[in-house]
Write a protein that holds these residues in place. Structure first.
Motif, PDB file in Angstrom:
ATOM      1  N   SER A  17       0.841  -1.193   0.000  1.00 32.95           N
ATOM      2  CA  SER A  17       0.000   0.000   0.000  1.00 32.95           C
ATOM      3  C   SER A  17       0.878   1.246   0.000  1.00 32.95           C
ATOM      4  O   SER A  17       1.911   1.285   0.676  1.00 32.95           O
ATOM      5  CB  SER A  17      -0.910   0.015   1.228  1.00 32.95           C
ATOM      6  N   PHE A  34       0.479   5.376   0.601  1.00 28.77           N
ATOM      7  CA  PHE A  34      -0.323   6.528   0.997  1.00 28.77           C
ATOM      8  C   PHE A  34       0.497   7.788   0.719  1.00 28.77           C
ATOM      9  O   PHE A  34       1.596   7.952   1.263  1.00 28.77           O
ATOM     10  CB  PHE A  34      -0.665   6.471   2.489  1.00 28.77           C
ATOM     11  N   TYR A  48       1.396  10.085  -8.143  1.00 24.75           N
ATOM     12  CA  TYR A  48       0.191   9.260  -8.006  1.00 24.75           C
ATOM     13  C   TYR A  48      -0.360   8.884  -9.384  1.00 24.75           C
ATOM     14  O   TYR A  48      -0.635   7.711  -9.668  1.00 24.75           O
ATOM     15  CB  TYR A  48      -0.859  10.012  -7.188  1.00 24.75           C
ATOM     16  N   LYS A 104     -10.361   7.882 -11.329  1.00 22.37           N
ATOM     17  CA  LYS A 104      -9.377   7.552 -10.293  1.00 22.37           C
ATOM     18  C   LYS A 104      -8.177   8.483 -10.340  1.00 22.37           C
ATOM     19  O   LYS A 104      -7.443   8.619  -9.360  1.00 22.37           O
ATOM     20  CB  LYS A 104      -8.911   6.103 -10.443  1.00 22.37           C
ATOM     21  N   LYS A 111      -9.288  13.812  -2.513  1.00 24.02           N
ATOM     22  CA  LYS A 111      -8.915  12.448  -2.149  1.00 24.02           C
ATOM     23  C   LYS A 111      -9.165  11.539  -3.344  1.00 24.02           C
ATOM     24  O   LYS A 111     -10.241  11.554  -3.929  1.00 24.02           O
ATOM     25  CB  LYS A 111      -9.732  11.963  -0.945  1.00 24.02           C
ATOM     26  N   LYS A 112      -8.141  10.779  -3.712  1.00 24.52           N
ATOM     27  CA  LYS A 112      -8.241   9.834  -4.808  1.00 24.52           C
ATOM     28  C   LYS A 112      -7.674   8.496  -4.333  1.00 24.52           C
ATOM     29  O   LYS A 112      -6.730   8.453  -3.537  1.00 24.52           O
ATOM     30  CB  LYS A 112      -7.450  10.320  -6.022  1.00 24.52           C
ATOM     31  N   GLU A 113      -8.220   7.411  -4.866  1.00 27.12           N
ATOM     32  CA  GLU A 113      -7.777   6.093  -4.427  1.00 27.12           C
ATOM     33  C   GLU A 113      -8.018   5.078  -5.536  1.00 27.12           C
ATOM     34  O   GLU A 113      -9.046   5.108  -6.205  1.00 27.12           O
ATOM     35  CB  GLU A 113      -8.542   5.684  -3.167  1.00 27.12           C
ATOM     36  N   SER A 114      -7.062   4.191  -5.720  1.00 25.42           N
ATOM     37  CA  SER A 114      -7.209   3.090  -6.664  1.00 25.42           C
ATOM     38  C   SER A 114      -6.418   1.903  -6.137  1.00 25.42           C
ATOM     39  O   SER A 114      -5.191   1.976  -6.037  1.00 25.42           O
ATOM     40  CB  SER A 114      -6.711   3.485  -8.051  1.00 25.42           C
ATOM     41  N   LYS A 158      -3.238   5.520  -2.615  1.00 26.33           N
ATOM     42  CA  LYS A 158      -4.147   6.568  -2.142  1.00 26.33           C
ATOM     43  C   LYS A 158      -3.427   7.916  -2.109  1.00 26.33           C
ATOM     44  O   LYS A 158      -2.287   8.002  -1.657  1.00 26.33           O
ATOM     45  CB  LYS A 158      -4.664   6.224  -0.746  1.00 26.33           C
ATOM     46  N   THR A 188      -4.013  11.990  -0.845  1.00 28.56           N
ATOM     47  CA  THR A 188      -4.826  12.917  -0.064  1.00 28.56           C
ATOM     48  C   THR A 188      -4.147  14.278  -0.040  1.00 28.56           C
ATOM     49  O   THR A 188      -2.995  14.402   0.364  1.00 28.56           O
ATOM     50  CB  THR A 188      -4.997  12.422   1.385  1.00 28.56           C
TER      51      THR A 188
END
Length: 217
Positions: A118, A120, A142, A156, A187-190, A194, A196
């Protein structure tokens, strides 16, 4: 020239992890890397190149592109531009090829190796104005990782329009809630990745960051 996430510097980080595993009671399924500013830069580079299986990376106020950061720093008239010239072995003019070799945004993403890691990424909305690293370093990295992962859902990604709105107005682009009593601007997440953008400057929200790493979810 051995600074700025050179192979030697990244090997030092890997060696530190290896030493801990060999000499301490380490749960190797719970290895984390966290950093802010230059440490955020090192976190992104370790994400791309570490030989270890690392579960979570937490990068705050990170540098991802030494070419961009050199020109941004030169415009601001701060000392970082000279530091970049030295660490890229450039002389008086930036050696962009050397800078790319130390900039994770230009590296190949190890897709298979990172399938269970992961990442972040956090940036304060006012960084680059009140701080030394513009939020575009985090946003562009990102987007690069999502592109390398062949993510096809355009929602995304951070769009050019969203990036421009953040840079021009520094206002939230939706109701994303808060972290550590700071408003989230985007905030974006795939998958395991992630991003922020929060109300703040060139900083890490330390308690939140550590709690997130220790959260089992």
């Amino acid at each position: 020239k051995d600074a700025c996430c050179s192979d030697l510097a990244l090997n030092d980080i890997d060696d530190a992890i290896t030493f801990a595993i060999k000499n301490s009671n380490v749960d190797t399924s719970q290895i984390f890397v966290i950093g802010v500013s230059g440490g955020g830069y090192a976190t992104l580079c370790t994400y791309m190149k570490s030989k270890h299986n690392i579960r979570k990376f937490s990068a705050w106020a990170s540098i991802s592109d030494l070419i961009a950061w050199y020109y941004e720093s030169r415009i601001r008239g701060n000392g970082y531009a000279e530091d970049i010239l030295v660490c890229t072995d450039s002389g008086t003019e930036l050696n962009e090829n050397n800078a790319k070799q130390k900039s994770p945004i230009y590296w190949d993403t190890p897709l298979t190796k990172l399938s269970k890691s992961s990442l972040f990424i956090y940036a304060g909305i006012y960084d680059g104005i009140q701080g030394s690293v513009p939020i575009t370093h985090s946003i562009n990295f990102y987007n690069k990782i999502l592109s390398d992962l062949s993510v096809t859902d355009s929602s995304k990604y951070v769009s050019d329009k969203e990036k421009l709105q953040l840079l021009e107005y520094r206002k939230p682009l939706g109701d994303y809630g808060n972290i550590a009593e700071r408003k989230i601007f985007l905030k974006k997440e795939s998958g395991h990745i992630k991003l922020t953008i929060f109300e703040g400057g060139h900083e890490m929200l330390t308690k939140f960051a550590l709690d997130e790493l220790l959260n089992e979810e």
